[in-house]
Every structure is written in structure tokens, then in C-alpha cells.
Motif scaffolding. Sequence first.
Motif, short mmCIF file in Angstrom:
data_model
loop_
_atom_site.label_atom_id
_atom_site.label_comp_id
_atom_site.label_asym_id
_atom_site.label_seq_id
_atom_site.Cartn_x
_atom_site.Cartn_y
_atom_site.Cartn_z
N LEU A 138 1.39 -1.36 -0.25
CA LEU A 138 -0.43 -0.33 -0.32
C LEU A 138 1.14 1.55 -0.34
O LEU A 138 0.45 2.48 -0.17
CB LEU A 138 -0.75 -0.17 1.35
N PHE A 139 2.21 1.23 0.66
CA PHE A 139 2.58 1.86 1.15
C PHE A 139 4.38 1.78 -0.21
O PHE A 139 4.47 0.25 0.07
CB PHE A 139 3.24 2.26 2.21
N HIS A 140 4.98 2.68 -0.85
CA HIS A 140 5.69 2.80 -0.96
C HIS A 140 7.51 3.54 -0.26
O HIS A 140 6.76 4.62 -0.45
CB HIS A 140 5.82 3.03 -2.58
N ASP A 141 8.07 2.65 -0.15
CA ASP A 141 9.10 3.44 0.33
C ASP A 141 10.32 4.29 -0.19
O ASP A 141 11.56 4.83 0.39
CB ASP A 141 9.87 2.75 1.97
N GLY A 142 10.70 3.78 -1.66
CA GLY A 142 11.43 4.57 -2.13
C GLY A 142 12.36 3.14 -2.90
O GLY A 142 12.42 1.89 -1.84
N ASP A 143 13.47 3.73 -3.88
CA ASP A 143 14.15 2.43 -3.96
C ASP A 143 14.79 1.86 -3.34
O ASP A 143 16.62 2.83 -2.65
CB ASP A 143 14.98 2.24 -5.31
N SER A 144 15.25 0.69 -2.97
CA SER A 144 16.24 0.17 -1.76
C SER A 144 18.03 0.81 -2.59
O SER A 144 18.32 -0.02 -1.65
CB SER A 144 16.14 -1.08 -1.06
N GLY A 145 17.69 0.16 -3.59
CA GLY A 145 19.28 -0.74 -4.69
C GLY A 145 19.34 -1.55 -4.43
O GLY A 145 20.20 -2.20 -5.44
N LEU A 146 18.73 -2.66 -3.90
CA LEU A 146 19.23 -4.00 -3.68
C LEU A 146 18.63 -4.46 -4.53
O LEU A 146 17.51 -4.29 -5.57
CB LEU A 146 18.53 -4.69 -2.10
N THR A 147 19.69 -5.89 -5.02
CA THR A 147 18.96 -6.25 -6.41
C THR A 147 18.66 -7.96 -6.05
O THR A 147 19.66 -8.62 -5.14
CB THR A 147 19.69 -5.94 -7.85
N ARG A 148 17.98 -9.12 -6.92
CA ARG A 148 18.65 -10.23 -7.14
C ARG A 148 19.24 -10.71 -8.86
O ARG A 148 19.24 -9.96 -9.90
CB ARG A 148 17.47 -10.81 -6.74
#
Length: 257
Positions: A138-148
Motif C-alpha cells: 500500500l505504501f512505497h518507501d523508495g528504491d532500496s538499491g538492492l537486487t537479485r
Amino acid sequence: MRITVLAENTTRTPALEAEHGLSLYVETAGHRILFDMGQSDLFARNAAALGVDLQAVDIAVLSHGHYDHGGGLAHFLEINKTAPVYVHRTAFGAHYNGEKYIGLDTALQRHPRLAFTGGEYPLAAGLTLYDADGCPVLFHDGDSGLTRRENGRVFADDFRHEQYLLIEEDGRRVLISGCSHRGIRNIVSRFAPDVVVGGFHYSKFPLDDTLGSYAAYLSGYDTAYYTCHCTGEAQCEYMKQWMPRLQYIATGDTIEV
């Protein structure tokens, strides 16, 4: 219920060491639970100093597939010979922060004591694991920059490997989360627990109105918050303006909930 912090980024106890990571020892009416194992064997050394018998742990949980929560997994499997370790079925994926591998030791993924989880996964009476896929965003805190990484391709990490432990005891609902990568507001809105223990992943957030609005939202729930690790000490202090039931817990701290 008693929760003791075996490893966290900070310590207020000179006899104990700290590291970037998290490990919690949880005592319920019927179980001794290890929730995460930090990034090394530090959790075990601190446990010994605190008089915590890790051989008596009967349930272990790994919150997600990052080294600072599961780096001590091999050591736990050596010193405790019986407890199952509940790990999400995607936890051993290839997780990265930039070019740095931040995942688990993949040599452990076939260990016979690992129990792979997903969805809603009951552990025992009053103990249930829930994975992140059941958590509406429901809420987005922005891009963490972490990937898989998968089949040679790079994707933003959607944290499907994250799971949360809900403990229901004496009429109270206590939710334990490692880093809340899916967003602490999403997690709290899903469970509306009486108590939350764990990281919020706000340590890189500026101390501004945005963070204040997140704190105000969380304060709208009748929930006591004990945070640590990836929340950030400065961010925690800032959020207390809106969250009088927010406390920071450090290595060696014990809370009764």
C-alpha cells in the motif's frame, strides 16, 4: 514473553560486542526461539556471556536471505543439534547490493535441518510465519538499491524471501521482523499487532517531514514498537516525536512483552 538481543549494531553493555546485523532470543511459554543469527558467531559469544543456552533452542527462524541475519547459520547448526531452522524457500537466491554479494552461504541450502517455508506457515500453537508475498504494498518507501540475480539478469529485489514471525500468547499478538524490507507501514497495516520488534530499514532516510509522516502513520496503531539494526539510531530518535511507544533496543537488552 521475554526477548533478548544477542546481536545488533550497537551495545550499551561493555562486556558485549556489536556488529551490523541482528539476532534475537525469544522465550515464550512453550518454546525457546532463535530469530536470526547475525553475520558471524558473535550472537553465540554474546549468548554465552548473557547465560543464554543456545543448545536449548527448539525453533530457529531466518527472517530473510541476507548475510547480516544468516551469516551465523552454520555456527548455530554446529552448536545446536536438534532445532529445525525455518527459512523461506527463496532465501538462498543471489542477493546483491551493487556488486557486493549480500546473500547466504549457498553450501548450506541442502542441510537436513533446514525447513523451507512459504505463505502462511504454522510452526506450533501460537507461532506462525508469514511471508512477504501475502503483504499488500500500500505504501512505497523508495528504491532500496538492492537486487537479485537470476539466469544472468538483474532485478530489483522484491523481498519475496522475507518472512515475519507472529507470536500469539496471553491474548497479545507480537510480530517480529528482521528488516521489514517490504515496508514497515505495509507490514503493520497487514497485521495490526500489539507489539512489533525489529528493524524498519530507515537508517539512510533524512530526518525530514517524509520520515515524520511515516512515524505518524505507525503511531496511528495501538502498537508498541521496539526497533533496532537497520532503523538507525538518529532516525529512531527523530520518529519518537510522533511515536511515544517507540524504543530502540541494543545488544544485551532484554524486553518483557
